[in-house]
Design a protein around this motif. Structure first.
Motif, short mmCIF file in Angstrom:
data_model
loop_
_atom_site.label_atom_id
_atom_site.label_comp_id
_atom_site.label_asym_id
_atom_site.label_seq_id
_atom_site.Cartn_x
_atom_site.Cartn_y
_atom_site.Cartn_z
N GLU A 111 -5.86 -3.38 -6.44
CA GLU A 111 -5.58 -1.94 -6.55
C GLU A 111 -4.30 -1.69 -7.34
OE1 GLU A 111 -5.81 0.18 -2.81
OE2 GLU A 111 -7.32 -1.23 -2.13
N LEU A 162 2.38 1.79 -3.38
CA LEU A 162 1.40 2.34 -4.33
C LEU A 162 1.30 3.86 -4.16
CD1 LEU A 162 -1.90 0.29 -4.76
CD2 LEU A 162 -0.17 0.88 -6.45
N ARG A 163 1.36 4.29 -2.92
CA ARG A 163 1.27 5.74 -2.66
C ARG A 163 2.50 6.47 -3.17
NH1 ARG A 163 -0.28 6.02 3.55
NH2 ARG A 163 0.13 8.24 3.25
N GLU A 207 -5.18 -2.05 -10.89
CA GLU A 207 -6.01 -0.90 -11.28
C GLU A 207 -5.12 0.31 -11.58
OE1 GLU A 207 -8.69 0.23 -8.16
OE2 GLU A 207 -9.72 1.74 -9.37
N ARG A 233 -6.65 -4.19 -16.43
CA ARG A 233 -7.97 -3.90 -15.85
C ARG A 233 -8.73 -5.20 -15.58
NH1 ARG A 233 -12.13 -3.75 -18.41
NH2 ARG A 233 -14.07 -2.95 -17.59
N GLU A 254 -7.09 -7.76 -2.24
CA GLU A 254 -7.63 -6.40 -2.43
C GLU A 254 -6.52 -5.45 -2.89
OE1 GLU A 254 -8.78 -4.66 1.31
OE2 GLU A 254 -8.61 -2.66 0.44
N LEU A 269 -10.05 -8.28 -7.42
CA LEU A 269 -10.99 -7.62 -6.50
C LEU A 269 -12.19 -8.51 -6.20
CD1 LEU A 269 -10.73 -4.05 -8.08
CD2 LEU A 269 -9.99 -4.68 -5.76
N ASN A 270 -12.62 -9.22 -7.24
CA ASN A 270 -13.72 -10.16 -7.05
C ASN A 270 -13.32 -11.28 -6.09
OD1 ASN A 270 -16.40 -10.43 -7.90
ND2 ASN A 270 -15.86 -12.19 -9.18
N LEU A 313 -10.04 -6.61 -11.95
CA LEU A 313 -11.42 -7.03 -11.66
C LEU A 313 -11.44 -8.44 -11.05
CD1 LEU A 313 -13.23 -5.69 -14.85
CD2 LEU A 313 -13.78 -5.04 -12.49
N GLU A 338 0.83 -1.22 0.00
CA GLU A 338 0.00 0.00 0.00
C GLU A 338 0.86 1.26 0.00
OE1 GLU A 338 -4.09 -1.34 2.26
OE2 GLU A 338 -2.34 -0.92 3.48
#
Lengths: 200, 159
Positions: free
Chosen positions: A142, A107-108, A145, A164, A138, A171-172, A168, A104
């Motif tokens: 991201e 990513l930032r 994404e 993409r 999750e 995330l699913n 999906l 995380e």
């Protein structure tokens, strides 16, 4: 879970710690003799180190020093592990949780490749359908994404579409795993069938 | 994006694990070694009767040896620990899983462009609402976590 629960937890831990003064027996010896979970001094030391380094990362993050926070967490994942080669559940949870946080943070800082690498490393420590695995899926979603957006900005439409689609899917899977976790935590059943059948 | 970082489940697990290991190690040590001094007058005092213990229980305890009293105290502790882990661990985990589920659903729906994607988004939202209801009926609330209000947006917390 709020104030009263926190106080009860605190009281329990304080009580147990108070007994330390009158108890000099090595925990590791007791655990081995009983054949129970190995929560020995090495594991305790590692968990204590983990807590300290996450706290250090909190302070760095609060000061907006994301690279500094990553250094603290990196120190933790590269530290010597207790019972190297054996999977101690508490240690595996720490590693899964720490890699998710590192992903995380990366990513930032727009380090998509680094974030993907951390998320993948974390998933190796969370093979079962747990909160930690769901969270890592999750974060992985991201990551994809973010990658898809960057590729689209660069005019790479096909690659962006592939990223993409991967996002999906991940995330699913995260939703499915966490739905299972909620159901299991509350003692009920869910209609979930695993990560699209890939893992139960 | 970031879950509640201040409360990491393994901190609680670690704290409880250490505490339980210490108590069990201590109990084992005392049962093997016996009271060091003063015999039966010392060991039982270390474990006061739990709240609600009536006079009959205390009289029964008075007749117990230190080993039996220690065993009884350890049993009480184990039972309390199990109840505590169930209450704290399960709702805490369910709340964090729900928050993660909400964030994943939000991203999923944001990416949805085709009819198939939108259908998946709707399915995920349905799962979130169902999970909210289950968590609400068992835990009541998620302090510092996601909203359990059926009409709250998804995600219910700022990302």
């Amino acid at each position: 879970m709020g104030g009263p629960m926190t106080r009860r937890l605190g009281a329990l831990i304080v009580c147990a710690c108070a007994l330390l003064g009158g108890c000099g027996r090595a925990i590791s010896a007791r655990a081995q003799e009983d054949g129970g979970p190995v929560i020995d001094t090495d594991v305790m030391a590692y968990l204590s180190e983990a807590r300290a380094l996450h706290h250090e990362a909190n302070l760095k993050e609060d000061a907006n020093d994301l690279p500094g926070a990553l250094v603290a967490l990196g120190q933790l994942v590269h530290a010597r592990k207790p019972h190297e080669g054996a999977a101690v559940p508490e240690v595996e949870e720490v590693l899964a949780d720490t890699y998710a946080r590192m992903a995380e943070l990366r990513l930032r800082t727009k380090d998509v490749t680094g974030a993907e690498s951390d998320a993948r490393a974390g998933l190796e420590h969370a093979p079962d359908s747990t909160y930690f695995r769901g969270h890592l899926l999750e974060v992985s979603g991201e990551v994809e994404e973010t990658r898809a957006a960057a590729l689209a900005d660069a005019g790479l439409r096909d690659q962006a579409a592939a990223a993409r689609a991967k996002a999906l899917k991940l995330l699913n899977q995260a939703v499915t795993v966490q739905d299972e976790v909620v159901g299991r935590s509350l003692g009920g059943q869910t209609g979930a069938t695993g990560e699209g059948g890939a893992r139960q | 994006m970031t879950p509640a970082r201040g409360h990491r489940r393994w901190w609680t697990v670690a704290g409880l694990g250490i505490g339980i290991a210490l108590v069990q190690g201590c109990a084992a040590q005392q049962s093997v070694a016996g009271p060091a001094k003063g015999g039966a007058t010392e060991a039982p005092q270390a474990a006061p009767p739990p709240a609600g213990t009536d006079r009959t229980d205390r009289e029964e305890n008075d007749g117990e040896g230190p080993k039996a009293a220690l065993g009884r105290a350890k049993g009480d502790f184990d039972r309390a620990e199990r109840e505590l882990l169930t209450a704290a661990g399960d709702c805490g985990t369910a709340c964090r899983a729900l928050a993660s589920m909400e964030r994943a659903t939000a991203h999923l729906c944001q990416l949805a462009s085709s009819d198939e994607d939108r259908s998946r988004c709707d399915e995920a939202k349905t799962k979130v609402l169902s999970a909210r209801e289950r968590v609400r009926s068992t835990c009541g609330e998620c302090p510092g976590g996601p909203s359990l209000d059926r009409n709250a947006p998804i995600p219910s917390q700022r990302q």
